[in-house]
Design a protein around this motif. Structure first.
Motif, mmCIF file in Angstrom:
data_model
loop_
_atom_site.group_PDB
_atom_site.id
_atom_site.type_symbol
_atom_site.label_atom_id
_atom_site.label_comp_id
_atom_site.label_asym_id
_atom_site.label_seq_id
_atom_site.Cartn_x
_atom_site.Cartn_y
_atom_site.Cartn_z
ATOM 1 N N SER A 291 0.823 -1.200 0.000
ATOM 2 C CA SER A 291 0.000 0.000 0.000
ATOM 3 C C SER A 291 0.858 1.251 0.000
ATOM 4 O O SER A 291 2.066 1.213 0.211
ATOM 5 N N LEU A 292 0.193 2.382 -0.216
ATOM 6 C CA LEU A 292 0.888 3.662 -0.191
ATOM 7 C C LEU A 292 1.460 3.947 1.191
ATOM 8 O O LEU A 292 2.517 4.545 1.335
ATOM 9 N N VAL A 293 0.753 3.497 2.234
ATOM 10 C CA VAL A 293 1.202 3.758 3.602
ATOM 11 C C VAL A 293 2.470 2.983 3.922
ATOM 12 O O VAL A 293 3.373 3.491 4.576
ATOM 13 N N ASP A 294 2.546 1.740 3.446
ATOM 14 C CA ASP A 294 3.712 0.897 3.731
ATOM 15 C C ASP A 294 4.806 1.204 2.733
ATOM 16 O O ASP A 294 4.764 0.785 1.591
ATOM 17 N N GLN A 295 5.801 1.950 3.178
ATOM 18 C CA GLN A 295 6.805 2.478 2.263
ATOM 19 C C GLN A 295 8.135 1.737 2.327
ATOM 20 O O GLN A 295 9.133 2.235 1.840
ATOM 21 N N ASN A 296 8.160 0.563 2.923
ATOM 22 C CA ASN A 296 9.420 -0.148 3.077
ATOM 23 C C ASN A 296 9.794 -0.904 1.814
ATOM 24 O O ASN A 296 8.952 -1.539 1.176
ATOM 25 N N TYR A 297 11.063 -0.867 1.504
ATOM 26 C CA TYR A 297 11.565 -1.514 0.292
ATOM 27 C C TYR A 297 11.621 -3.021 0.473
ATOM 28 O O TYR A 297 12.078 -3.529 1.496
ATOM 29 N N LEU A 298 11.137 -3.749 -0.512
ATOM 30 C CA LEU A 298 11.292 -5.194 -0.579
ATOM 31 C C LEU A 298 12.002 -5.514 -1.875
ATOM 32 O O LEU A 298 11.480 -5.258 -2.965
ATOM 33 N N GLY A 299 13.194 -6.071 -1.773
ATOM 34 C CA GLY A 299 13.943 -6.394 -2.975
ATOM 35 C C GLY A 299 15.399 -6.655 -2.654
ATOM 36 O O GLY A 299 15.805 -6.727 -1.494
ATOM 37 N N ALA A 300 16.178 -6.789 -3.697
ATOM 38 C CA ALA A 300 17.591 -7.118 -3.533
ATOM 39 C C ALA A 300 18.434 -5.852 -3.398
ATOM 40 O O ALA A 300 17.999 -4.742 -3.709
ATOM 41 N N ALA A 301 19.646 -6.057 -2.935
ATOM 42 C CA ALA A 301 20.637 -4.986 -2.845
ATOM 43 C C ALA A 301 22.014 -5.624 -2.888
ATOM 44 O O ALA A 301 22.168 -6.829 -2.663
ATOM 45 N N TYR A 302 23.011 -4.816 -3.194
ATOM 46 C CA TYR A 302 24.379 -5.327 -3.224
ATOM 47 C C TYR A 302 25.346 -4.198 -2.913
ATOM 48 O O TYR A 302 25.000 -3.013 -2.963
ATOM 49 N N GLY A 303 26.567 -4.585 -2.577
ATOM 50 C CA GLY A 303 27.608 -3.607 -2.327
ATOM 51 C C GLY A 303 28.894 -4.034 -2.992
ATOM 52 O O GLY A 303 29.223 -5.221 -3.031
ATOM 53 N N THR A 304 29.617 -3.067 -3.548
ATOM 54 C CA THR A 304 30.900 -3.324 -4.190
ATOM 55 C C THR A 304 31.945 -2.389 -3.603
ATOM 56 O O THR A 304 31.646 -1.549 -2.751
#
Length: 543
Positions: A212-225
């Protein structure tokens, strides 16, 4: 700038910010059914869904039949299930975190959620790696079907011997009170020829829809180099292009609200970070290490670390210097991080997260009092000039150029800055937004109790008391600032703003609404103090 226009600007900035977040986040936190029956990989997963990263001799087809079993591991923080086929972690329950407030069910981080999959996978590829040479991936043997941590460390070994007699021992190392699990691959080459293997580690997760618009937390991948300490790589990014980056060290992760899982390979070697979408709806992000030659009659150990647990900055930073960035405070992280340190310190003194939120709001509002005073003073002076402004309009009529010149001359003589009400507000907004992220991202606030009916600051107010009080505080603020805007549309917006925001905040986490309510109450108190002082000086403020 009039006070009502300033108030409208606050509302428009907040709504615009949330709309931007909705556009920016491709996918949101998963909505798993806590009552859904958890099933093992062997029961529901098509084996053709597995993905083995390309090695020197390319991808290997995966067989559709293989016998396997599940190993149960119990520590003080986990219950974990490991599939003997591939030695993958197919389920992880966090014993110290509830699935829902007040339930006896631990939070399931990895596993199958009503058809949605979230697994941790690893293996050996290369010219002689068992995951590249054995159709269907190797099925490991183990001495027992369940392991329990009794001391400070628990080693769970899984063994596979290939057709040439090479033994591969995959060992998970669990430690007391630790959400980081070490992985060791020991290769014992008893043959007369050298062999080559390559370690890969990856996380596989079902692609999920937006929240929803209220729930603004990211769900997905990430990486660092080495060059990019933290980069999000969303499901849509994977659909557009597979990640393929080589770096010294690095890490990969899957992020969700309050929790993260991440593979951190050996940092003294070159690693390839990759992603892939498989079976149409499964996203994979992983790491692939350097190819390692194991000489005849010798053995070699390859290692990596897997973290699966809450997003606690200090713990994550100890595993990798940049892994704490997965506690995603957004572009205002440099403000959010010290504010979070302050919030934790207040909690250590007060012992209640709700009281800590109130305390940090008081501290922030007090620190910004000079800006608030400048804002209200400027707006009051602008209101006092309304009669003179009306006289100038009547005098110059439609001649905008002469009216503008006369108006600027009036501002100069009266020593009034027309932007004086705007600039302090713009300077305050980054702090407000940084606190927004702190309350949104802090794992410590998950299921945190406050008082009475507010038993979970991360959930909405069950009786909507805080949103109603917030709307009332906005209404009082309007009454303290009589409407002076002439535009009918702005007048209507101002009239309905408390109602609109009350409805908007019905679904907000109660901790966030508590912060905004306390902030409004403090603003009202500050406004009364400032206006009383100005009226004593003969400056007409209200009415």
């Amino acid at each position: 700038m009039e006070s009502q226009r300033t108030f409208l600007l606050i509302g428009l900035m907040l709504v615009s910010f949330l709309l931007f977040q909705e556009w920016n986040n491709d996918y949101n936190a998963p909505k798993a059914d806590p009552s859904a029956t958890t099933q093992t990989l062997g029961a529901t997963t098509s084996e053709s869904d597995d993905f083995i990263p390309a090695s020197s001799d390319g991808e290997v087809p995966v067989a559709t039949t293989a016998k396997r079993s599940v190993i149960d591991v119990t520590t003080d923080v986990f219950t974990v299930k490991i599939d003997t086929r591939g030695g993958d972690i197919i389920e992880a329950d966090l014993l110290q975190y509830e699935e829902t407030k007040g339930s006896d069910t631990p939070f399931m981080l990895l596993g199958e959620f009503d058809g949605n999959q979230y697994f941790s996978q690893s293996g050996l590829i290369g010219l002689n790696g068992p995951d590249a040479t054995v159709a269907g991936r190797p099925v490991y043997k183990t001495t027992q079907k369940s392991f329990t941590l009794n001391g400070d460390e628990l080693r769970v070994p899984l063994e596979f011997t290939d057709s040439k007699g090479v033994t591969f021992t995959k060992t998970y190392i669990f430690k007391k009170g630790d959400y980081a699990v070490d992985l060791e691959y020991t290769v014992n080459n008893v043959t007369a020829d050298p062999i080559q293997v390559q370690l890969y580690t990856q996380v596989k997760r079902t692609v999920q829809d937006k929240g929803s618009l209220v729930d603004q937390n990211y769900l997905g991948a990430a990486y660092g180099t080495e060059e990019e300490p933290y980069e999000k790589y969303s499901f849509s990014d994977m659909a557009d292009k597979n990640l393929n980056v080589t770096t010294a060290g690095g890490y990969i992760a899957f992020i969700q609200h309050y929790f993260v899982s991440a593979w951190v390979p050996q940092q003294d070697q070159q690693n390839t970070l990759y992603s892939k979408l498989v079976a149409g709806n499964a996203a994979i992000i992983g790491t692939k290490g350097e190819a390692v030659n194991v000489q005849a009659g010798t053995q070699t150990t390859l290692a990596s670390t897997y973290y699966m647990g809450p997003k606690e900055s200090d713990v994550l930073e100890a595993i990798h210097p940049d892994l704490d960035l997965t506690v995603d405070y957004g572009w205002l992280w440099f403000i959010s991080q010290p504010l979070f340190v302050l919030l934790k310190w207040l909690h250590s003194i007060l012992g209640n997260w709700g009281l800590a939120i109130i305390a940090i709001t008081v501290i922030v509002k007090s620190a910004m009092y000079p800006l608030t005073k400048a804002q209200y003073t400027s707006m009051a002076k602008m209101r006092a000039l309304q009669p003179k402004m009306a006289a100038l309009k009547e005098k110059f009529g439609d001649d905008r150029q002469k009216f503008g010149q006369a108006m600027m001359e009036m501002y100069r003589k009266e020593k009034v800055n027309p932007m004086g009400g705007c600039l302090p507000l713009l300077l305050q907004m980054p702090i407000f937004l940084a606190l927004f992220y702190v309350f949104l991202e802090s794992t410590e606030l998950r299921h945190a109790e406050f008082v009475l009916w507010l038993t979970d600051l991360s959930a909405k107010d069950p009786y909507y008391v805080l949103p109603i009080l917030f709307g009332a505080s906005m209404f009082i603020t309007q009454k303290l600032q009589p409407m002076t805007v002439q535009d009918p549309m702005q007048q209507k917006m101002m009239t309905f703003m408390p109602v609109i925001f009350s409805v908007f905040f019905l679904w907000f986490p109660s901790g966030l609404v508590l912060y905004w309510l306390v902030s409004n109450l403090i603003s009202i108190a500050q406004m009364l103090i400032i206006y009383r002082g100005m009226e004593k000086k003969g400056i007409k403020v209200r009415g």
